[in-house]
Scaffold this active site. Structure first.
Site, short mmCIF file in Angstrom:
data_model
loop_
_atom_site.label_atom_id
_atom_site.label_comp_id
_atom_site.label_asym_id
_atom_site.label_seq_id
_atom_site.Cartn_x
_atom_site.Cartn_y
_atom_site.Cartn_z
N GLU A 97 0.83 -1.21 0.00
CA GLU A 97 0.00 0.00 0.00
C GLU A 97 0.86 1.25 0.00
OE1 GLU A 97 -2.57 1.61 -0.36
OE2 GLU A 97 -4.37 0.77 0.55
N PHE A 150 -1.57 15.91 4.96
CA PHE A 150 -1.97 15.34 3.67
C PHE A 150 -0.77 15.39 2.72
CE2 PHE A 150 -3.95 14.89 -0.42
CZ PHE A 150 -4.87 13.89 -0.17
N ARG A 163 0.93 12.30 -8.51
CA ARG A 163 1.32 10.92 -8.28
C ARG A 163 2.74 10.64 -8.77
NH1 ARG A 163 -3.19 7.77 -6.87
NH2 ARG A 163 -5.16 8.40 -7.78
#
Ligand code: IMP
Ligand code: MG
Length: 175
Positions: A97, A150, A163
């Site tokens: 993950e 975040f 990303r």
């Protein structure tokens, strides 16, 4: 103020830590084949780099999940948008993950995967935000524990952007 990204964990530090994780996993799985499962899309950058640092035989599969929620928090009920291609029966599975936040998604997912009779199942995450945990998930390999901020990069997005950053960063200048 324009939207910018401040580096939290550099490209070099990320690469070094992934190398260490790969070495540890190679030791722990000596004499076995490890079946890596990538949770799309966030896990893909990390899994590719990690796989290159593992010296025991590796196989890989991918799945995509989306969680039902009210937009701000996940309920933990996960819809499998793309399932694995292969069975897990008898395999030594390592779920990879990008980040574990509340833990709701993984808690549900690990339960689903465990029912498919793997020989063993462990969890590896690049980032862990332990302060945010709502569901108790056992994490076997952690790249970095980070504070409740975040983050983006290395697979992680903010509104589908960032990303592709080769480091972990924090978005600044957003309203
Ligand atoms: P949870 O553990 O069920 O709360 O959800 C984890 C998922 O939320 C991750 O797989 C990410 O997709 C997303 N997420 C959590 N924290 C962040 C963050 O800081 N940046 C980007 N995505 C995040
Ligand atoms: Mg994810």
């Amino acid at each position: 103020m324009a939207e910018t990204v401040k580096v939290m964990i550099s490209e070099e530090d990320t690469a070094r830590r992934i190398r260490e994780l790969g070495e540890q996993i190679s030791k722990d799985y000596k004499g076995k084949q490890v079946h890596l499962i990538c949770v799309l899309k966030g896990g893909v950058f990390f899994m590719c780099e990690l796989a290159k640092r593992i010296s025991v035989p590796v196989s890989m599969d991918f799945m995509s999940v989306s969680s039902y929620g009210d937009g701000t928090s996940s309920t933990g009920v996960v819809r499998i948008a793309k399932d694995l291609d292969e069975t897990l029966e008898g395999k030594d599975v390592l779920v990879v993950e990008d980040i574990i936040d509340s833990g709701r998604t993984l808690y549900y997912l690990l339960d689903v995967l465990q029912k498919r009779n793997p020989n063993s199942m462990r969890l590896c995450t690049l980032l862990d935000k332990p302060d945010r945990r709502v569901r108790d998930v056992k994490v076997d390999y952690v790249g970095f524990e980070i504070p409740d901020e975040f983050v983006v990069g290395y697979g992680l997005d903010y509104a589908q952007k960032y990303r592709n950053l080769p480091y972990i960063g924090v978005v600044e200048g957003v309203e």
